[in-house]
Each structure stands twice: as C-alpha cells, then as structure tokens.
Design a protein around this motif. Sequence first.
Motif, PDB file in Angstrom:
ATOM      1  N   ARG A  14      12.449 -12.334   3.101  1.00  0.00           N
ATOM      2  CA  ARG A  14      11.634 -13.536   3.256  1.00  0.00           C
ATOM      3  C   ARG A  14      10.546 -13.608   2.184  1.00  0.00           C
ATOM      4  O   ARG A  14      10.303 -12.651   1.451  1.00  0.00           O
ATOM      5  N   SER A  15       9.891 -14.766   2.180  1.00  0.00           N
ATOM      6  CA  SER A  15       8.739 -14.963   1.299  1.00  0.00           C
ATOM      7  C   SER A  15       7.649 -13.948   1.641  1.00  0.00           C
ATOM      8  O   SER A  15       7.538 -13.494   2.785  1.00  0.00           O
ATOM      9  N   TRP A  16       6.846 -13.630   0.643  1.00  0.00           N
ATOM     10  CA  TRP A  16       5.712 -12.726   0.834  1.00  0.00           C
ATOM     11  C   TRP A  16       4.602 -13.424   1.589  1.00  0.00           C
ATOM     12  O   TRP A  16       4.360 -14.610   1.406  1.00  0.00           O
ATOM     13  N   ARG A  17       3.914 -12.658   2.429  1.00  0.00           N
ATOM     14  CA  ARG A  17       2.763 -13.137   3.199  1.00  0.00           C
ATOM     15  C   ARG A  17       1.543 -12.299   2.831  1.00  0.00           C
ATOM     16  O   ARG A  17       1.680 -11.152   2.393  1.00  0.00           O
ATOM     17  N   GLU A  18       0.376 -12.846   3.070  1.00  0.00           N
ATOM     18  CA  GLU A  18      -0.855 -12.087   2.808  1.00  0.00           C
ATOM     19  C   GLU A  18      -0.873 -10.785   3.601  1.00  0.00           C
ATOM     20  O   GLU A  18      -1.351  -9.764   3.113  1.00  0.00           O
ATOM     21  N   ALA A  19      -0.322 -10.803   4.802  1.00  0.00           N
ATOM     22  CA  ALA A  19      -0.297  -9.604   5.656  1.00  0.00           C
ATOM     23  C   ALA A  19       0.577  -8.493   5.080  1.00  0.00           C
ATOM     24  O   ALA A  19       0.497  -7.349   5.540  1.00  0.00           O
ATOM     25  N   ASP A  20       1.401  -8.793   4.076  1.00  0.00           N
ATOM     26  CA  ASP A  20       2.264  -7.779   3.472  1.00  0.00           C
ATOM     27  C   ASP A  20       1.517  -6.896   2.470  1.00  0.00           C
ATOM     28  O   ASP A  20       2.018  -5.842   2.083  1.00  0.00           O
ATOM     29  N   ARG A  21       0.342  -7.332   2.031  1.00  0.00           N
ATOM     30  CA  ARG A  21      -0.359  -6.605   0.968  1.00  0.00           C
ATOM     31  C   ARG A  21      -0.703  -5.166   1.356  1.00  0.00           C
ATOM     32  O   ARG A  21      -0.507  -4.252   0.556  1.00  0.00           O
ATOM     33  N   ASP A  22      -1.219  -4.942   2.542  1.00  0.00           N
ATOM     34  CA  ASP A  22      -1.597  -3.576   2.945  1.00  0.00           C
ATOM     35  C   ASP A  22      -0.382  -2.658   3.086  1.00  0.00           C
ATOM     36  O   ASP A  22      -0.376  -1.556   2.523  1.00  0.00           O
ATOM     37  N   PRO A  23       0.673  -3.069   3.808  1.00  0.00           N
ATOM     38  CA  PRO A  23       1.820  -2.162   3.893  1.00  0.00           C
ATOM     39  C   PRO A  23       2.531  -1.974   2.551  1.00  0.00           C
ATOM     40  O   PRO A  23       3.075  -0.899   2.288  1.00  0.00           O
ATOM     41  N   PHE A  24       2.479  -2.987   1.686  1.00  0.00           N
ATOM     42  CA  PHE A  24       3.079  -2.825   0.357  1.00  0.00           C
ATOM     43  C   PHE A  24       2.282  -1.817  -0.461  1.00  0.00           C
ATOM     44  O   PHE A  24       2.857  -0.959  -1.130  1.00  0.00           O
ATOM     45  N   PHE A  25       0.965  -1.881  -0.384  1.00  0.00           N
ATOM     46  CA  PHE A  25       0.148  -0.906  -1.102  1.00  0.00           C
ATOM     47  C   PHE A  25       0.403   0.502  -0.560  1.00  0.00           C
ATOM     48  O   PHE A  25       0.522   1.462  -1.327  1.00  0.00           O
ATOM     49  N   ALA A  26       0.528   0.632   0.755  1.00  0.00           N
ATOM     50  CA  ALA A  26       0.827   1.948   1.346  1.00  0.00           C
ATOM     51  C   ALA A  26       2.162   2.474   0.823  1.00  0.00           C
ATOM     52  O   ALA A  26       2.283   3.661   0.472  1.00  0.00           O
ATOM     53  N   LEU A  27       3.165   1.607   0.745  1.00  0.00           N
ATOM     54  CA  LEU A  27       4.472   1.995   0.194  1.00  0.00           C
ATOM     55  C   LEU A  27       4.298   2.467  -1.254  1.00  0.00           C
ATOM     56  O   LEU A  27       4.862   3.479  -1.665  1.00  0.00           O
ATOM     57  N   ASN A  28       3.481   1.745  -2.029  1.00  0.00           N
ATOM     58  CA  ASN A  28       3.265   2.067  -3.445  1.00  0.00           C
ATOM     59  C   ASN A  28       2.431   3.325  -3.652  1.00  0.00           C
ATOM     60  O   ASN A  28       2.359   3.827  -4.777  1.00  0.00           O
ATOM     61  N   ARG A  29       1.815   3.840  -2.625  1.00  0.00           N
ATOM     62  CA  ARG A  29       1.031   5.076  -2.719  1.00  0.00           C
ATOM     63  C   ARG A  29       1.835   6.292  -2.279  1.00  0.00           C
ATOM     64  O   ARG A  29       1.361   7.419  -2.397  1.00  0.00           O
ATOM     65  N   ASP A  30       3.048   6.093  -1.783  1.00  0.00           N
ATOM     66  CA  ASP A  30       3.884   7.202  -1.333  1.00  0.00           C
ATOM     67  C   ASP A  30       4.524   7.863  -2.550  1.00  0.00           C
ATOM     68  O   ASP A  30       5.315   7.229  -3.259  1.00  0.00           O
ATOM     69  N   PRO A  31       4.212   9.120  -2.821  1.00  0.00           N
ATOM     70  CA  PRO A  31       4.751   9.788  -4.014  1.00  0.00           C
ATOM     71  C   PRO A  31       6.281   9.839  -4.042  1.00  0.00           C
ATOM     72  O   PRO A  31       6.877   9.769  -5.118  1.00  0.00           O
ATOM     73  N   GLY A  93      16.582  -6.083  -7.582  1.00  0.00           N
ATOM     74  CA  GLY A  93      15.761  -4.886  -7.415  1.00  0.00           C
ATOM     75  C   GLY A  93      15.400  -4.660  -5.967  1.00  0.00           C
ATOM     76  O   GLY A  93      15.488  -5.577  -5.140  1.00  0.00           O
ATOM     77  N   TRP A  94      14.989  -3.432  -5.647  1.00  0.00           N
ATOM     78  CA  TRP A  94      14.601  -3.070  -4.290  1.00  0.00           C
ATOM     79  C   TRP A  94      13.649  -1.904  -4.340  1.00  0.00           C
ATOM     80  O   TRP A  94      13.640  -1.107  -5.288  1.00  0.00           O
ATOM     81  N   ARG A  95      12.820  -1.825  -3.325  1.00  0.00           N
ATOM     82  CA  ARG A  95      11.916  -0.686  -3.099  1.00  0.00           C
ATOM     83  C   ARG A  95      11.632  -0.670  -1.610  1.00  0.00           C
ATOM     84  O   ARG A  95      11.076  -1.627  -1.077  1.00  0.00           O
ATOM     85  N   LEU A  96      12.019   0.395  -0.945  1.00  0.00           N
ATOM     86  CA  LEU A  96      11.837   0.491   0.500  1.00  0.00           C
ATOM     87  C   LEU A  96      10.988   1.706   0.852  1.00  0.00           C
ATOM     88  O   LEU A  96      11.026   2.732   0.152  1.00  0.00           O
ATOM     89  N   CYS A  97      10.268   1.612   1.959  1.00  0.00           N
ATOM     90  CA  CYS A  97       9.468   2.729   2.424  1.00  0.00           C
ATOM     91  C   CYS A  97      10.393   3.897   2.785  1.00  0.00           C
ATOM     92  O   CYS A  97      11.557   3.710   3.127  1.00  0.00           O
ATOM     93  N   ARG A  98       9.855   5.079   2.701  1.00  0.00           N
ATOM     94  CA  ARG A  98      10.655   6.287   2.919  1.00  0.00           C
ATOM     95  C   ARG A  98      11.298   6.309   4.304  1.00  0.00           C
ATOM     96  O   ARG A  98      12.421   6.774   4.466  1.00  0.00           O
ATOM     97  N   ALA A  99      10.613   5.776   5.315  1.00  0.00           N
ATOM     98  CA  ALA A  99      11.163   5.768   6.676  1.00  0.00           C
ATOM     99  C   ALA A  99      12.433   4.925   6.775  1.00  0.00           C
ATOM    100  O   ALA A  99      13.208   5.085   7.714  1.00  0.00           O
ATOM    101  N   ALA A 100      12.661   4.048   5.786  1.00  0.00           N
ATOM    102  CA  ALA A 100      13.853   3.186   5.796  1.00  0.00           C
ATOM    103  C   ALA A 100      15.016   3.774   5.006  1.00  0.00           C
ATOM    104  O   ALA A 100      16.106   3.202   5.011  1.00  0.00           O
ATOM    105  N   TRP A 101      14.799   4.891   4.352  1.00  0.00           N
ATOM    106  CA  TRP A 101      15.851   5.491   3.533  1.00  0.00           C
ATOM    107  C   TRP A 101      16.966   6.057   4.414  1.00  0.00           C
ATOM    108  O   TRP A 101      16.758   6.473   5.539  1.00  0.00           O
TER     109      TRP A 101
END
Length: 177
Positions: A14-31, A93-101
């Motif tokens: 789906r389209s991006w929402r403002e509420a996605d910013r925090d979980p996206f940043f958390a995903l981007n901080r996962d080594p 392209g794709w990038r998923l959180c580790r819990a979704a792997w």
Amino acid sequence: MSEFRLVTDRLILRSWREADRDPFFALNRDPAVMEFLPETDRAASNDAVDRMQAAQAAHGHCFWAVERQGDGAFLGFCGPMPAREPLNEVELGWRLCRAAWGQGYASEAARASLAWCWANLATPTVMAITVPANVRSRAVMERIGMTEVEGGDFDHPHVPEGDPLRRHVLYRIARPA
C-alpha cells in the motif's frame, strides 16, 4: 489521492503513511536488515519515505509499504520504483524486518509487484540489484524468475569508492510473451 492497495494471500502492499516512519526507521536500524545496505540515520530514513510518496504521486508506483493482513503489522517495503539512475529501468526492490524473514513474504510481495508491473506498465523488462554477497535477496530474485545479467555487474555510483557495498549484481526479467 486515494491510497494504493495491492492485496496478496497474506499481505497488503500500500501507499506510505506518516505512521510508517517510526517502524521503517526501526527496520533501518537493524544491523541484520542493513547488512548489505548503507547506514541510514533518521533523516535518511524519512527522506526515503518522502521519495516513495513522491514517486507514488508522480508515477503511481514505488517501493510500497508492506503490512501483514492478519494483524496489520508493518513489515517493510516491496514494489517497483520508476526508472532512475544508474540503470534507468523499472526496479523491483524489497526490504523486510527480520521477524518477517524465512516465511515467503518477500517472494509473495515481489511476485505480486511483478504481476502489477506487467498489468500496468509498458516496460519490456524489470530489474533488481543487490551486492554479490546478499544471497537472500538473490534467492528471491531467482524464485520470481529473474536471472542474473551476464556482464551486468557494476559499481553503484551512489556508494563511495572503496566501500565494500559499491559493487552490485544486476538481475532482470522480461515481460512474459
């Protein structure tokens, strides 16, 4: 503008929402998630969301936000970005959180995105890129029918010289006959 939605068996792209910013940043901080990607601070993470929203508004597609149907959890992104540098082709392209792997979510979302491309874009091919060592992403590319382009390796111009993430491999798939 109405929200974009593409529904699969288990996911909603789906389209991006403002509420996605925090979980996206958390995903981007996962080594582990960022092992093969450049480091991303909060500003860069927000800039990425802004670019997705702008691409969606201008072209009708982007790396869409991905959520799980069952609980609405934000899992990451997947989709086709409009043609841009360095290759000027539609990029899947794709990038998923580790819990979704390891659950087939990346392949499911990528297949749906690819089907959307063939139904909605005039592009003759779709490509995907990653660093040579990213075997998980390369496996997704191969599962959805992409093949590595012989002689297609390149140094990504947005990654500094000397950076081990500069070299990329190119995969591509042609529109079905």
